[in-house]
Structure formats: C-alpha cells, structure tokens
Scaffold this active site. Structure first.
Site, PDB file in Angstrom:
ATOM      1  N   GLN A 160      -1.200   4.273  -2.723  1.00  0.00           N
ATOM      2  CA  GLN A 160      -1.760   3.127  -2.008  1.00  0.00           C
ATOM      3  C   GLN A 160      -3.271   2.985  -2.160  1.00  0.00           C
ATOM      4  O   GLN A 160      -3.817   1.901  -1.950  1.00  0.00           O
ATOM      5  CB  GLN A 160      -1.413   3.211  -0.515  1.00  0.00           C
ATOM      6  CG  GLN A 160       0.037   2.938  -0.201  1.00  0.00           C
ATOM      7  CD  GLN A 160       0.471   1.525  -0.518  1.00  0.00           C
ATOM      8  OE1 GLN A 160      -0.327   0.584  -0.461  1.00  0.00           O
ATOM      9  NE2 GLN A 160       1.730   1.351  -0.869  1.00  0.00           N
ATOM     10  N   SER A 199       0.270   4.823  -9.149  1.00  0.00           N
ATOM     11  CA  SER A 199       1.178   3.876  -9.803  1.00  0.00           C
ATOM     12  C   SER A 199       0.442   2.591 -10.153  1.00  0.00           C
ATOM     13  O   SER A 199      -0.283   2.039  -9.322  1.00  0.00           O
ATOM     14  CB  SER A 199       2.360   3.572  -8.878  1.00  0.00           C
ATOM     15  OG  SER A 199       3.275   2.698  -9.489  1.00  0.00           O
ATOM     16  N   ASN A 235       1.318   4.038   3.491  1.00  0.00           N
ATOM     17  CA  ASN A 235       1.758   2.779   2.902  1.00  0.00           C
ATOM     18  C   ASN A 235       2.161   1.739   3.947  1.00  0.00           C
ATOM     19  O   ASN A 235       2.196   0.543   3.651  1.00  0.00           O
ATOM     20  CB  ASN A 235       2.934   3.026   1.951  1.00  0.00           C
ATOM     21  CG  ASN A 235       4.051   3.815   2.590  1.00  0.00           C
ATOM     22  OD1 ASN A 235       3.852   4.962   2.982  1.00  0.00           O
ATOM     23  ND2 ASN A 235       5.230   3.229   2.696  1.00  0.00           N
ATOM     24  N   HIS A 256       1.375  -0.584 -10.689  1.00  0.00           N
ATOM     25  CA  HIS A 256       1.703  -1.896 -10.119  1.00  0.00           C
ATOM     26  C   HIS A 256       1.136  -2.107  -8.722  1.00  0.00           C
ATOM     27  O   HIS A 256       1.216  -3.211  -8.177  1.00  0.00           O
ATOM     28  CB  HIS A 256       3.213  -2.124 -10.109  1.00  0.00           C
ATOM     29  CG  HIS A 256       3.951  -1.384  -9.049  1.00  0.00           C
ATOM     30  ND1 HIS A 256       4.421  -1.999  -7.906  1.00  0.00           N
ATOM     31  CD2 HIS A 256       4.319  -0.081  -8.945  1.00  0.00           C
ATOM     32  CE1 HIS A 256       5.049  -1.104  -7.152  1.00  0.00           C
ATOM     33  NE2 HIS A 256       4.996   0.066  -7.759  1.00  0.00           N
ATOM     34  N   THR A 292       9.689   8.648 -24.850  1.00  0.00           N
ATOM     35  CA  THR A 292       8.824   7.783 -25.645  1.00  0.00           C
ATOM     36  C   THR A 292       7.770   7.113 -24.765  1.00  0.00           C
ATOM     37  O   THR A 292       8.102   6.509 -23.737  1.00  0.00           O
ATOM     38  CB  THR A 292       9.659   6.710 -26.370  1.00  0.00           C
ATOM     39  OG1 THR A 292      10.615   7.358 -27.211  1.00  0.00           O
ATOM     40  CG2 THR A 292       8.770   5.806 -27.209  1.00  0.00           C
ATOM     41  N   GLY A 311       5.116   5.972  -9.469  1.00  0.00           N
ATOM     42  CA  GLY A 311       4.514   6.899  -8.516  1.00  0.00           C
ATOM     43  C   GLY A 311       5.542   7.862  -7.970  1.00  0.00           C
ATOM     44  O   GLY A 311       5.243   9.038  -7.724  1.00  0.00           O
ATOM     45  N   CYS A 348      10.566   0.663  -0.285  1.00  0.00           N
ATOM     46  CA  CYS A 348      11.512   1.669  -0.771  1.00  0.00           C
ATOM     47  C   CYS A 348      12.525   2.055   0.297  1.00  0.00           C
ATOM     48  O   CYS A 348      13.443   2.824   0.045  1.00  0.00           O
ATOM     49  CB  CYS A 348      10.756   2.906  -1.244  1.00  0.00           C
ATOM     50  SG  CYS A 348       9.641   2.567  -2.620  1.00  0.00           S
TER      51      CYS A 348
END
Length: 390
Positions: free
Chosen positions: A178, A198, A150, A200, A236, A70, A324
C-alpha cells in the site's frame, strides 16, 4: 458521473506506463533468458529496469526479485525464511491486521508446526513496540508486519520495529504493497530485511510485483523451475510488465511530494464534510499518520453493503474492506482487531482517493453519501431504535 474511489484495491494504469510497455508487447518480444538477438534485446530492458527500481529503493539489483504479485512476494518471503531457518526456530511474530496474503500464509505454516504470535493493536490499528519486545523468544526467526494497512491506512512504527529486530538478530519482513509509490522507501535504512510490493497499486500494470531480499538473509526454495531471478523465483520474465513497473516508479518518485499533499487535502476535505453533515460517523485511524488518500468511515446503524451498492448505482466505486476478501461476508478482521463492534464494522466503507480524482468528484461523492445514508437510515430498524433510545 462515474467516480472511482477504490484505489487501495487497484489503480488505473498511467498512460506513460503503457507507452513504455508497448514496444515490449509488440516489437521486442524475445524470451529474456535466450542468448540470441531477440533475447538480448529484452534482457537489456530487464536489466535496466531492475537497476532503476533498485536505485529508487537504495538496494543492489541482485537484491530485487520480480514476482507476479504482492501476494506472491509475501509468500516467497515468509515461506522462504520459514524453510531456511526452521532448524533455528519456528516462532513467528505478526499483527492481527495483516493482508490475507500474510495472514493465510501464516495460518498454513501453523498447520506445519510453526508457532505464530499475533500481537494486539490499539483503536488506531497500531501495535506497540513493548508488546513486540515481550513476545520475542530465542526461537523467534521472523517478524512480519505491514507498512500501512490496506483498509484503514495507518502506518506501523517500522523503523522502531527494525531496530528491535536487528538487536535480536531476527529477520523483518514488511508488506509495503500500500505504501510503495506514495513515499520514499529505503528498506535498508529502515532495518527491513524483506520488502514486498506490487506494481498495480501505484498506476503500473497488474500481474507484476517485487520483493527486496537483503543480501545475507538465507532463502529456502519455495518454487522450483529454471534459473530466472537467481533460481529464487523461476519462470519466464514478464519484461513488458517489469518495464511498466519501472516506469511507474519513475513517475511516482517524480510527483511524490506534490501528490501526497493533494490527496491528503482532498481526503481531509471529504472527512470534514462527512462529519459535519452526517451524525454517528467515525473516521477510523484519524488520530495517527495514515495514507494520504485512504478514508475508512464507519456509518453506525447501517450495513456497509447497502451503502456500497447504493453508491454503485450512482456511479461511485468504493469498498467495504480488502478486495482480496470481498467474497467473505464476515466483518473485517482489521476493524475487529481495532476493537470496533461487529455491528459497526459491518457499516464501514473504505474511500480510496487517487491521483486521477478531482475536487468536483469528491463534492459529488459527498452529496451522494449524505443522500444515501439519510435514505437508508430512514428505513433502518437499528437507526430508529437508536433514535428512540436517545
């Protein structure tokens, strides 16, 4: 008992997601950009996954860029717009409660000559559209505001912001890290031009994210390399992770309404018990719409780190803010922007309930929190001074 209540930071991967990924970690391993049989096999999975996610979001597959996170999606969006539209203007509008991926990117752009207007938020963490209207200038090129915070979980009025942005022909970027997987998000219907998310955060794999980039919005190159993602994000393709995230979307949309209600009920039960049993406690953002499993609790006259570590000894994982920013001992910039005093901001804990949490676990957490807070306050000079001054 071990209880994980840090689901805002990351989530446990769903077993169905892992099962979907496994063939592309073992049997189908070719580079999806290669023209041979091995490449065609993985490219087919990549194409199907992109189409599946795009369908959930109500966008075209060409409008979806896969990223590694994210944070990368936020960077691509903000830097891409800043570079593409710098001849039109260098003014960007944001809020003071953004994730570091947005906040620090804007700080970096400021050093390059961009002007950043940071709108105030109220005690619930909400910005007001009148402040936004008053901040718009002729050289405003971008508004970047998160969908839901968040740390506190409160939602911003994105649809209203989208209308204002469209009226003034300003690009709107929304960090939906979120909220993705928790409710049905259709960025085009909401007036959003760029949307970051994101995998996860909704029981998908780590290391994979996405960015909706509306057709017609110009893109300034941020990364250079090969031709992947239409040269917008070279590298990739991580096909196993992309397949996993597509599966996570499928599961999230399948269970969405039921899971929202279940998490909200657990959260409300938790908060009611805490408020009833512990004095001098504040639930941040309680008066407005929040993420269903997010509870930001300020325990006055205590240090959040002490609470966090004491709960950790009992097997309970919680957070004192954004993961974070966990190495930063400063008070949360989100809570300070909401007008919470620094000494109380330091005593705030975020409880993040997710789909694997049970009522039994929440009861254990409630009893543990009551015990920990009472024990810490018994030796707290701040708490004793407060009681003496009453």
């Amino acid at each position: 008992m071990k209880v994980y209540l840090d689901n805002n930071a990351t989530t446990k991967m769903d077993k169905e997601v892992l099962d979907a990924m496994m063939p592309y970690l073992t049997e189908y391993y070719g580079n999806s950009s290669s023209l041979h049989l091995f490449g065609r096999e993985t490219n087919k999975a990549l194409t199907e996954s992109r189409a599946k996610i795009a369908n959930y979001l109500g966008i075209t597959p060409d409008e979806l860029i896969f990223t590694a996170s994210g944070s990368e999606a936020d960077n691509l969006a903000i830097r891409g717009v800043a570079r593409a539209y710098r001849n039109r203007g260098k003014h960007i509008i944001t809020s003071p409660i953004e994730h570091p991926a947005v906040k620090n990117t804007l700080k970096d752009l400021e050093e390059d000559g961009y002007e950043i207007t940071v709108l105030p938020v109220d005690s619930n963490g909400l910005l007001h559209v009148e402040d936004l209207k008053n901040a718009i200038r002729e050289d405003t090129i971008l508004i970047t505001v998160m969908h839901a915070n968040n740390e506190v979980g409160t939602f911003q009025p994105i649809e209203e912001i989208g209308k204002i942005a469209k009226e003034h022909k300003i690009i709107l970027h929304v960090d939906a890290v979120q909220t993705m997987g928790k409710l049905d998000i259709k960025p085009k219907e909401m007036g959003i031009d760029l949307l970051s998310f994101s995998g996860h955060k909704f029981y998908g794999p780590k290391g994979i994210g996405g960015l909706f980039w509306r057709t017609g919005v110009r893109f300034g190159k941020v990364l250079t390399g090969g031709g992947q993602e239409k040269k917008r994000r070279p590298g990739t393709s991580d096909v196993p992770a992309i397949v996993g995230m597509a599966k996570a979307f499928e599961i999230a949309y399948r269970d969405m309404d039921e899971e929202w209600k279940r998490e909200e009920e657990l959260r409300d039960y938790f908060e009611t018990q805490i408020l009833d049993r512990i004095p001098e406690v504040v639930i941040n953002g309680r008066g407005v719409k929040r993420l269903p499993g997010t509870s930001s609790v300020t325990f006055k006259y205590l240090e959040g780190e002490s609470i966090l570590l004491s709960l950790s000894y009992k097997g309970i994982a919680v957070s004192s803010g954004s993961a974070c920013s966990s190495d930063d001992l400063q008070a949360s910039h989100v809570l300070l922007a909401m007008g919470i005093a620094p000494e109380f901001a330091h005593g705030t804990i975020r409880f993040g309930i997710g789909k694997y949490n049970t009522k039994e676990e929440i009861d254990y957490v409630i009893e543990s929190v009551v015990e920990v807070v009472n024990k810490l306050r018994a030796i707290s000079p701040l708490w004793n001074s407060y009681k003496e001054g009453k």
